[in-house]
Design a protein around this motif. Structure first.
Motif, PDB file in Angstrom:
ATOM      1  N   ASP A   1       0.827  -1.211   0.000  1.00 45.48           N
ATOM      2  CA  ASP A   1       0.000   0.000   0.000  1.00 45.48           C
ATOM      3  C   ASP A   1       0.860   1.259   0.000  1.00 45.48           C
ATOM      4  O   ASP A   1       0.524   2.260  -0.636  1.00 45.48           O
ATOM      5  CB  ASP A   1      -1.002   0.012   1.145  1.00 45.48           C
ATOM      6  CG  ASP A   1      -0.369  -0.071   2.525  1.00 45.48           C
ATOM      7  OD1 ASP A   1       0.811  -0.489   2.643  1.00 45.48           O
ATOM      8  OD2 ASP A   1      -1.059   0.265   3.509  1.00 45.48           O
ATOM      9  N   GLU A   2       2.006   1.215   0.666  1.00 50.80           N
ATOM     10  CA  GLU A   2       2.918   2.352   0.677  1.00 50.80           C
ATOM     11  C   GLU A   2       3.564   2.554  -0.698  1.00 50.80           C
ATOM     12  O   GLU A   2       3.760   3.690  -1.144  1.00 50.80           O
ATOM     13  CB  GLU A   2       3.994   2.165   1.745  1.00 50.80           C
ATOM     14  CG  GLU A   2       3.435   2.165   3.156  1.00 50.80           C
ATOM     15  CD  GLU A   2       4.451   1.714   4.203  1.00 50.80           C
ATOM     16  OE1 GLU A   2       4.378   2.240   5.323  1.00 50.80           O
ATOM     17  OE2 GLU A   2       5.300   0.844   3.903  1.00 50.80           O
ATOM     18  N   MET A   3       3.872   1.436  -1.375  1.00 48.08           N
ATOM     19  CA  MET A   3       4.413   1.533  -2.732  1.00 48.08           C
ATOM     20  C   MET A   3       3.384   2.165  -3.667  1.00 48.08           C
ATOM     21  O   MET A   3       3.723   3.041  -4.468  1.00 48.08           O
ATOM     22  CB  MET A   3       4.818   0.154  -3.252  1.00 48.08           C
ATOM     23  CG  MET A   3       6.046  -0.404  -2.604  1.00 48.08           C
ATOM     24  SD  MET A   3       6.444  -1.999  -3.366  1.00 48.08           S
ATOM     25  CE  MET A   3       7.814  -2.493  -2.331  1.00 48.08           C
ATOM     26  N   LEU A   4       2.133   1.730  -3.552  1.00 51.73           N
ATOM     27  CA  LEU A   4       1.086   2.299  -4.399  1.00 51.73           C
ATOM     28  C   LEU A   4       0.881   3.781  -4.103  1.00 51.73           C
ATOM     29  O   LEU A   4       0.620   4.570  -5.006  1.00 51.73           O
ATOM     30  CB  LEU A   4      -0.222   1.526  -4.245  1.00 51.73           C
ATOM     31  CG  LEU A   4      -0.222   0.128  -4.866  1.00 51.73           C
ATOM     32  CD1 LEU A   4      -1.523  -0.591  -4.559  1.00 51.73           C
ATOM     33  CD2 LEU A   4       0.038   0.185  -6.361  1.00 51.73           C
ATOM     34  N   SER A   5       1.019   4.162  -2.837  1.00 53.32           N
ATOM     35  CA  SER A   5       0.928   5.568  -2.478  1.00 53.32           C
ATOM     36  C   SER A   5       2.033   6.371  -3.165  1.00 53.32           C
ATOM     37  O   SER A   5       1.800   7.471  -3.673  1.00 53.32           O
ATOM     38  CB  SER A   5       1.004   5.742  -0.957  1.00 53.32           C
ATOM     39  OG  SER A   5       0.968   7.093  -0.597  1.00 53.32           O
TER      40      SER A   5
END
Length: 165
Positions: free
Chosen positions: A140-144
């Motif tokens: 989710d942090e990568m997608l952010s």
């Protein structure tokens, strides 16, 4: 595929992003769309926007899937091909890409698909590859970070409940 059926449970997040009147719009996707790539592509086609839509799905802190649906094609990137041994969504992504399923624990975690699918939006393949190599970040942090790079980070974070760094 009993293991896959049990694991298909839930995406941590599933959103669609698209341009409308020059502004990014981010909408949540129905959880049912996060089980199969073909269903996801069909759902993303509803968000035509200006030139298509981007689907972003993160599953169980394990992997993410980026899907870009344009008027005449769909492209995708699976952050970790080995997820296909445990997750139905990842398995359907590998099938869509025409790749063989990885052997249980024999293959190294690596991305599969089109690293260049966001190049024209401001995230070249090299930048995406560097992000994928960051073992400190959750999916989710990568997608952010992806969303931030192409211009809708704040909307993404708001939609999925992430606090901005």
């Amino acid at each position: 595929m009993n293991e896959l059926d049990e694991a298909e449970a839930d995406a941590d997040l599933a959103v669609a992003a698209y341009l409308e009147d020059g502004e990014w719009v981010v909408d949540e996707l129905v959880p049912d769309h996060a089980h199969d790539v073909e269903d996801l592509i069909g759902a993303l086609r509803r968000f035509a926007g200006e030139g298509g839509a981007i689907g972003m799905i993160a599953v169980d802190e394990d992997f993410f899937l980026l899907v870009r649906v344009e008027p005449h094609r769909a492209r995708l990137l699976l952050s970790d091909i080995t997820a296909a041994t445990e997750w139905e969504l990842a398995a359907t992504a590998v099938e869509f890409l025409g790749l063989p399923l990885p052997e249980d624990d024999e293959d190294e975690p690596s991305p599969a698909g089109d690293l260049d699918l966001l190049h024209d939006l401001g995230m070249p393949a090299l930048d995406l590859a560097v992000l994928l190599d960051d073992e400190e970040l959750y999916p989710d942090e990568m997608l952010s970070e992806v969303a931030r790079s192409i211009g809708f980070g704040e909307q993404f974070d708001d939609a999925v409940g992430l606090t901005s760094a």
